[in-house]
Design a protein around this motif. Structure first.
Motif, PDB file in Angstrom:
ATOM      1  N   VAL A 157      54.991 -23.663  63.339  1.00  0.00           N
ATOM      2  CA  VAL A 157      55.043 -22.827  62.135  1.00  0.00           C
ATOM      3  C   VAL A 157      54.871 -21.372  62.551  1.00  0.00           C
ATOM      4  CG1 VAL A 157      53.947 -22.271  59.919  1.00  0.00           C
ATOM      5  CG2 VAL A 157      54.073 -24.655  60.675  1.00  0.00           C
ATOM      6  N   TYR A 158      55.688 -20.499  61.976  1.00  0.00           N
ATOM      7  CA  TYR A 158      55.551 -19.061  62.223  1.00  0.00           C
ATOM      8  C   TYR A 158      55.788 -18.336  60.908  1.00  0.00           C
ATOM      9  CZ  TYR A 158      56.488 -14.301  63.763  1.00  0.00           C
ATOM     10  OH  TYR A 158      56.456 -12.934  63.913  1.00  0.00           O
ATOM     11  N   VAL A 159      54.879 -17.401  60.585  1.00  0.00           N
ATOM     12  CA  VAL A 159      55.012 -16.649  59.338  1.00  0.00           C
ATOM     13  C   VAL A 159      54.893 -15.153  59.613  1.00  0.00           C
ATOM     14  CG1 VAL A 159      54.116 -18.542  57.938  1.00  0.00           C
ATOM     15  CG2 VAL A 159      52.531 -16.816  58.797  1.00  0.00           C
ATOM     16  N   GLU A 160      55.678 -14.390  58.886  1.00  0.00           N
ATOM     17  CA  GLU A 160      55.584 -12.931  58.873  1.00  0.00           C
ATOM     18  C   GLU A 160      55.543 -12.488  57.426  1.00  0.00           C
ATOM     19  OE1 GLU A 160      58.618 -10.665  60.733  1.00  0.00           O
ATOM     20  OE2 GLU A 160      58.426 -11.652  62.683  1.00  0.00           O
ATOM     21  N   GLY A 161      54.741 -11.445  57.164  1.00  0.00           N
ATOM     22  CA  GLY A 161      54.722 -10.940  55.806  1.00  0.00           C
ATOM     23  C   GLY A 161      53.771  -9.780  55.640  1.00  0.00           C
ATOM     24  N   THR A 162      53.617  -9.364  54.394  1.00  0.00           N
ATOM     25  CA  THR A 162      52.714  -8.270  54.055  1.00  0.00           C
ATOM     26  C   THR A 162      51.846  -8.671  52.874  1.00  0.00           C
ATOM     27  OG1 THR A 162      54.396  -7.283  52.612  1.00  0.00           O
ATOM     28  CG2 THR A 162      54.251  -6.445  54.876  1.00  0.00           C
ATOM     29  N   ALA A 163      50.661  -8.088  52.845  1.00  0.00           N
ATOM     30  CA  ALA A 163      49.749  -8.248  51.712  1.00  0.00           C
ATOM     31  C   ALA A 163      49.409  -6.859  51.202  1.00  0.00           C
ATOM     32  CB  ALA A 163      48.488  -8.991  52.134  1.00  0.00           C
ATOM     33  N   THR A 164      49.489  -6.678  49.890  1.00  0.00           N
ATOM     34  CA  THR A 164      49.281  -5.362  49.298  1.00  0.00           C
ATOM     35  C   THR A 164      48.274  -5.444  48.165  1.00  0.00           C
ATOM     36  OG1 THR A 164      51.564  -4.747  49.811  1.00  0.00           O
ATOM     37  CG2 THR A 164      50.414  -3.399  48.190  1.00  0.00           C
ATOM     38  N   LYS A 165      47.390  -4.436  48.136  1.00  0.00           N
ATOM     39  CA  LYS A 165      46.427  -4.302  47.046  1.00  0.00           C
ATOM     40  C   LYS A 165      46.227  -2.812  46.804  1.00  0.00           C
ATOM     41  CE  LYS A 165      41.711  -5.711  45.735  1.00  0.00           C
ATOM     42  NZ  LYS A 165      40.498  -6.417  46.221  1.00  0.00           N
ATOM     43  N   GLY A 166      46.681  -2.338  45.657  1.00  0.00           N
ATOM     44  CA  GLY A 166      46.617  -0.904  45.389  1.00  0.00           C
ATOM     45  C   GLY A 166      47.466  -0.146  46.390  1.00  0.00           C
ATOM     46  N   THR A 167      46.845   0.794  47.103  1.00  0.00           N
ATOM     47  CA  THR A 167      47.570   1.601  48.089  1.00  0.00           C
ATOM     48  C   THR A 167      47.456   1.036  49.510  1.00  0.00           C
ATOM     49  OG1 THR A 167      45.627   3.019  48.425  1.00  0.00           O
ATOM     50  CG2 THR A 167      47.216   3.692  46.728  1.00  0.00           C
ATOM     51  N   VAL A 168      46.784  -0.105  49.645  1.00  0.00           N
ATOM     52  CA  VAL A 168      46.552  -0.698  50.970  1.00  0.00           C
ATOM     53  C   VAL A 168      47.574  -1.795  51.238  1.00  0.00           C
ATOM     54  CG1 VAL A 168      44.929  -1.961  52.431  1.00  0.00           C
ATOM     55  CG2 VAL A 168      44.092  -0.202  50.837  1.00  0.00           C
ATOM     56  N   THR A 169      48.203  -1.743  52.410  1.00  0.00           N
ATOM     57  CA  THR A 169      49.130  -2.786  52.837  1.00  0.00           C
ATOM     58  C   THR A 169      48.737  -3.270  54.225  1.00  0.00           C
ATOM     59  OG1 THR A 169      50.992  -1.949  51.532  1.00  0.00           O
ATOM     60  CG2 THR A 169      51.529  -3.348  53.413  1.00  0.00           C
ATOM     61  N   LYS A 170      48.658  -4.569  54.376  1.00  0.00           N
ATOM     62  CA  LYS A 170      48.358  -5.192  55.663  1.00  0.00           C
ATOM     63  C   LYS A 170      49.526  -6.090  56.058  1.00  0.00           C
ATOM     64  CE  LYS A 170      44.038  -3.670  55.924  1.00  0.00           C
ATOM     65  NZ  LYS A 170      43.558  -2.765  56.990  1.00  0.00           N
TER      66      LYS A 170
END
Length: 275
Positions: free
Chosen positions: A133-146
Motif C-alpha cells: 500500500v502506498y498513499v500520497e496526499g495533503t491534510a488542511t486545516k485553516g491556513t495549515v497544510t501538511k
C-alpha cells in the motif's frame, strides 16, 4: 439397490440443472479516496485529499466452506483507487451457479505485480520498495497544510468476506454475471482506535509529528517522524490499541490501521489475517 441408484441419478440431475454463470471482481476507493475526506468527518476539523492510493490486489478466490474452489487468480496487480472507479480486477467465467460462501483476497507486498490501472512507474516503485500500500496526499486545516507520502509492506489476507445485506461470499447467477466490489476504505488510516466500533477520525496528533523531527517542521509528515511519537504521550481517550503490545508509536498504529482498509461490497467486512 434400485433406490440407491435413483438417488445418485437425482443428485446428478440437480448438479446438471444448476447451470453456470460468471463473476466479475472490481475495486473502488469511494468518494473519500477519489475526492476528499471533509472536515466534518474529522473530530478535529482537518480535510484530507489523496493524490494517490496504490494497492496490490491479488489471490482473489471463490470457494465454499467445504473446501471446494470454484476459481482463483493468484497474480497481483497494482491499482490506484484514487482514479475514478470501479475498475475491473478479475473475471471468472463458467462457474457453477450456486452459493460460494468463502470469498477472499490479499493485499500483499509481492515483488512481481503488474499494472492494474496504475502507472508503470508506480508499479516499478511498489515492487522495488516491497510495498503493498502506498498513499500520497495533503491534510488542511485553516491556513495549515501538511503533506504525507507513506509506503507500507503489510501482508494481509481478507477472508470470509460478507455483506450483511447481501450475504456471505457470492451467489453465481445461472446464465448471468454477478459483480463483486473489493472496496478500499481510505478513512481507516485516521481512526483513533484499533478495536472500537465508535472510533473517530483525527489528524491533530499526526500533524504535530511534523514538529518532532531533527530538522523541525517542513510541512511533510514522514513515517520516521510518526515513529518518534509514543502513544503514551497522547490523550488517554485516543489511540486505543485494544491490548496490541507491539503497537507503541503512531507509526505502528497507522500501519496496523492499513490492514483494515480492505472491505467487501461497500461496507461489508472480511476477516483480516496477518501473514
Amino acid at each position: 439397490m434400485k433406490h440407491w441408484l435413483m438417488g445418485v441419478s437425482c443428485l446428478g440431475l440437480v448438479a446438471c440443472s444448476s447451470g453456470e454463470g460468471n463473476v466479475t471482481f472490481t475495486t473502488y476507493g469511494e468518494d473519500f479516496i477519489e475526492k476528499e475526506i471533509p472536515a466534518s468527518a474529522f473530530e478535529d476539523g482537518w480535510t484530507v485529499k489523496y493524490d494517490k492510493f496504490l494497492v496490490k490486489l491479488g489471490e482473489v478466490k471463490v470457494a465454499n466452506h467445504e473446501g471446494e474452489t470454484a476459481a482463483e487468480q493468484t497474480a497481483a496487480k497494482v491499482y490506484d483507487v484514487h482514479r475514478p472507479g470501479p475498475v475491473n480486477v478479475a473475471t471468472f467465467n463458467d462457474l457453477a451457479s450456486e452459493e460460494w460462501d468463502e470469498v477472499s483476497y490479499a493485499i500483499a507486498p509481492v515483488t512481481d505485480a503488474t499494472a492494474g490501472n496504475a502507472d508503470a512507474e508506480d508499479v516499478t516503485r511498489m515492487n522495488t520498495e516491497g510495498w503493498s500500500v502506498y498513499v500520497e496526499g495533503t491534510a488542511t486545516k485553516g491556513t495549515v497544510t501538511k503533506r504525507f507520502r507513506w509506503g507500507f509492506p503489510t501482508n494481509t489476507v481478507y477472508e470470509h468476506c460478507e455483506n450483511e445485506d447481501i450475504g456471505d461470499g457470492v451467489t453465481v447467477p445461472k446464465g448471468g454475471t454477478e459483480t463483486v466490489q473489493l472496496t478500499i476504505h481510505g478513512d481507516h488510516l485516521f481512526f483513533d482506535d484499533l478495536q472500537s466500533a465508535d472510533a473517530k477520525m483525527r489528524f491533530d496528533a499526526i500533524a504535530a509529528a511534523d514538529s518532532t523531527g531533527v530538522v523541525g517542521p517542513d510541512g511533510e509528515i514522514t513515517l520516521d517522524e510518526l515513529g518518534l511519537v509514543d502513544l503514551t504521550a497522547l490523550p488517554s481517550n485516543q489511540y486505543g490499541t485494544g491490548g496490541a503490545g507491539s503497537v507503541r508509536t503512531l507509526r505502528d498504529f497507522i500501519t496496523a490501521l492499513v490492514r483494515t482498509v480492505g472491505h467487501y461490497r461497500g461496507e461489508g467486512e472480511c476477516s483480516p489475517r496477518v501473514r
